[in-house]
Design a protein around this motif. Structure first.
Motif, PDB file in Angstrom:
ATOM      1  N   SER A 113      -2.055   3.950   2.155  1.00 52.61           N
ATOM      2  CA  SER A 113      -2.758   5.137   1.284  1.00 52.61           C
ATOM      3  C   SER A 113      -1.782   5.457   0.233  1.00 52.61           C
ATOM      4  N   ASP A 114      -2.202   6.275  -0.840  1.00 54.93           N
ATOM      5  CA  ASP A 114      -1.274   6.681  -1.738  1.00 54.93           C
ATOM      6  C   ASP A 114      -0.075   7.545  -1.348  1.00 54.93           C
ATOM      7  N   ASP A 115      -0.389   8.540  -0.366  1.00 53.28           N
ATOM      8  CA  ASP A 115       1.092   8.972   0.191  1.00 53.28           C
ATOM      9  C   ASP A 115       2.082   8.086   0.747  1.00 53.28           C
ATOM     10  N   GLU A 116       1.492   7.026   1.407  1.00 50.26           N
ATOM     11  CA  GLU A 116       2.520   5.967   2.099  1.00 50.26           C
ATOM     12  C   GLU A 116       2.937   5.362   0.905  1.00 50.26           C
ATOM     13  N   ILE A 117       2.386   5.027  -0.121  1.00 47.55           N
ATOM     14  CA  ILE A 117       3.003   4.309  -1.663  1.00 47.55           C
ATOM     15  C   ILE A 117       4.151   5.111  -2.185  1.00 47.55           C
ATOM     16  N   SER A 118       3.684   6.463  -2.346  1.00 45.06           N
ATOM     17  CA  SER A 118       4.650   7.430  -2.704  1.00 45.06           C
ATOM     18  C   SER A 118       6.027   7.582  -1.824  1.00 45.06           C
ATOM     19  N   GLU A 119       5.801   7.549  -0.518  1.00 45.22           N
ATOM     20  CA  GLU A 119       7.018   7.674   0.240  1.00 45.22           C
ATOM     21  C   GLU A 119       7.709   6.588   0.377  1.00 45.22           C
ATOM     22  N   SER A 120       7.321   5.192  -0.081  1.00 47.14           N
ATOM     23  CA  SER A 120       8.035   3.942   0.074  1.00 47.14           C
ATOM     24  C   SER A 120       9.211   3.855  -0.980  1.00 47.14           C
ATOM     25  N   GLY A 121       8.970   4.392  -2.065  1.00 42.77           N
ATOM     26  CA  GLY A 121       9.954   4.539  -3.112  1.00 42.77           C
ATOM     27  C   GLY A 121      10.009   3.211  -4.087  1.00 42.77           C
ATOM     28  N   ASN A 122       9.374   2.015  -3.604  1.00 40.20           N
ATOM     29  CA  ASN A 122       9.306   0.594  -4.219  1.00 40.20           C
ATOM     30  C   ASN A 122       8.018   0.197  -4.226  1.00 40.20           C
ATOM     31  N   LEU A 123       7.037   0.949  -3.933  1.00 36.68           N
ATOM     32  CA  LEU A 123       5.698   0.534  -4.012  1.00 36.68           C
ATOM     33  C   LEU A 123       4.919   1.224  -5.232  1.00 36.68           C
ATOM     34  N   THR A 124       3.939   0.340  -5.990  1.00 33.69           N
ATOM     35  CA  THR A 124       2.892   0.975  -6.682  1.00 33.69           C
ATOM     36  C   THR A 124       1.508   0.698  -6.788  1.00 33.69           C
ATOM     37  N   ARG A 125       0.854   1.219  -7.309  1.00 33.64           N
ATOM     38  CA  ARG A 125      -0.529   0.931  -7.094  1.00 33.64           C
ATOM     39  C   ARG A 125      -1.098   0.481  -8.618  1.00 33.64           C
ATOM     40  N   VAL A 126      -1.767  -0.538  -8.819  1.00 34.44           N
ATOM     41  CA  VAL A 126      -2.229  -0.784 -10.224  1.00 34.44           C
ATOM     42  C   VAL A 126      -3.384  -0.023 -10.743  1.00 34.44           C
ATOM     43  N   CYS A 171      -2.368  -9.654 -16.257  1.00 39.25           N
ATOM     44  CA  CYS A 171      -2.803  -9.177 -15.126  1.00 39.25           C
ATOM     45  C   CYS A 171      -3.891 -10.217 -14.456  1.00 39.25           C
ATOM     46  N   ASN A 172      -4.564 -10.964 -15.185  1.00 39.41           N
ATOM     47  CA  ASN A 172      -5.357 -12.062 -14.577  1.00 39.41           C
ATOM     48  C   ASN A 172      -4.653 -13.161 -14.233  1.00 39.41           C
ATOM     49  N   GLU A 173      -3.818 -13.738 -14.927  1.00 43.79           N
ATOM     50  CA  GLU A 173      -2.822 -14.692 -14.679  1.00 43.79           C
ATOM     51  C   GLU A 173      -1.999 -14.616 -13.447  1.00 43.79           C
ATOM     52  N   LEU A 174      -1.587 -13.266 -12.987  1.00 44.83           N
ATOM     53  CA  LEU A 174      -0.576 -13.164 -11.997  1.00 44.83           C
ATOM     54  C   LEU A 174      -1.786 -12.533 -10.877  1.00 44.83           C
ATOM     55  N   ASP A 175      -3.074 -12.390 -10.965  1.00 43.26           N
ATOM     56  CA  ASP A 175      -3.890 -12.130  -9.959  1.00 43.26           C
ATOM     57  C   ASP A 175      -3.899 -10.587  -9.684  1.00 43.26           C
ATOM     58  N   PHE A 176      -3.274  -9.722 -10.456  1.00 43.99           N
ATOM     59  CA  PHE A 176      -3.085  -8.193 -10.223  1.00 43.99           C
ATOM     60  C   PHE A 176      -4.545  -7.667 -10.600  1.00 43.99           C
ATOM     61  N   ASN A 177      -5.064  -6.787  -9.667  1.00 44.27           N
ATOM     62  CA  ASN A 177      -6.443  -6.076 -10.005  1.00 44.27           C
ATOM     63  C   ASN A 177      -6.131  -4.480  -9.769  1.00 44.27           C
ATOM     64  N   VAL A 178      -7.022  -3.826 -10.492  1.00 41.30           N
ATOM     65  CA  VAL A 178      -6.881  -2.368 -10.343  1.00 41.30           C
ATOM     66  C   VAL A 178      -6.767  -1.854  -8.964  1.00 41.30           C
ATOM     67  N   GLY A 179      -6.238  -1.174  -8.427  1.00 44.88           N
ATOM     68  CA  GLY A 179      -6.281  -0.831  -6.856  1.00 44.88           C
ATOM     69  C   GLY A 179      -5.212  -1.638  -6.087  1.00 44.88           C
ATOM     70  N   ASP A 180      -4.628  -2.887  -6.565  1.00 45.76           N
ATOM     71  CA  ASP A 180      -3.726  -3.531  -5.952  1.00 45.76           C
ATOM     72  C   ASP A 180      -2.285  -2.673  -5.806  1.00 45.76           C
ATOM     73  N   ILE A 181      -1.646  -2.996  -4.476  1.00 44.45           N
ATOM     74  CA  ILE A 181      -0.413  -2.405  -4.377  1.00 44.45           C
ATOM     75  C   ILE A 181       0.825  -3.274  -4.520  1.00 44.45           C
ATOM     76  N   LEU A 182       1.462  -2.986  -5.334  1.00 41.24           N
ATOM     77  CA  LEU A 182       2.609  -3.992  -5.871  1.00 41.24           C
ATOM     78  C   LEU A 182       3.992  -3.339  -5.347  1.00 41.24           C
ATOM     79  N   PHE A 183       4.682  -4.603  -4.951  1.00 38.15           N
ATOM     80  CA  PHE A 183       6.160  -4.357  -4.296  1.00 38.15           C
ATOM     81  C   PHE A 183       7.138  -4.471  -5.830  1.00 38.15           C
TER      82      PHE A 183
END
Length: 73
Positions: free
Chosen positions: A53-66, A20-32
Motif C-alpha cells: 500500500s502507499d502507507d507501507e511504501i512511505s513507512e519503508s524509507g527506501n521505496l517509491t511508486r512510479v 522507463c520502457n527500456e527498464l520495464d518501469f510502468n506507472v504504479g510499479d514499486i521501486l527499491f
C-alpha cells in the motif's frame, strides 16, 4: 547500464518514457532505491513485492511508486 538524471526540487526523479520502457518501469510499479556507498549515485530496481500500500511504501524509507510526471510545460 547507468543513466544520469537531475533530481527535482521536490525530490522527484523524472525518468523519460523511453528509458522507463527500456527498464520495464510502468506507472504504479514499486521501486527499491539504494544509495551507492562513497558516491552521489543511487540504484533503482523493481521491488520484489508489488502489492504494498502507499502507507507501507512511505513507512519503508527506501521505496517509491512510479507516477506520471508533468513537467508543467
Amino acid at each position: 547500464m547507468s543513466y544520469q538524471f537531475k533530481i527535482g526540487k521536490n525530490g522527484e526523479i523524472p525518468i523519460p518514457d523511453d528509458i522507463c520502457n527500456e527498464l520495464d518501469f510502468n506507472v504504479g510499479d514499486i521501486l527499491f532505491c539504494e544509495a551507492i556507498a562513497d558516491s552521489s549515485a543511487i540504484s533503482i530496481s523493481k521491488h520484489c513485492d508489488q502489492t504494498l500500500s502507499d502507507d507501507e511504501i512511505s513507512e519503508s524509507g527506501n521505496l517509491t511508486r512510479v507516477i506520471p510526471y508533468d513537467s508543467g510545460q
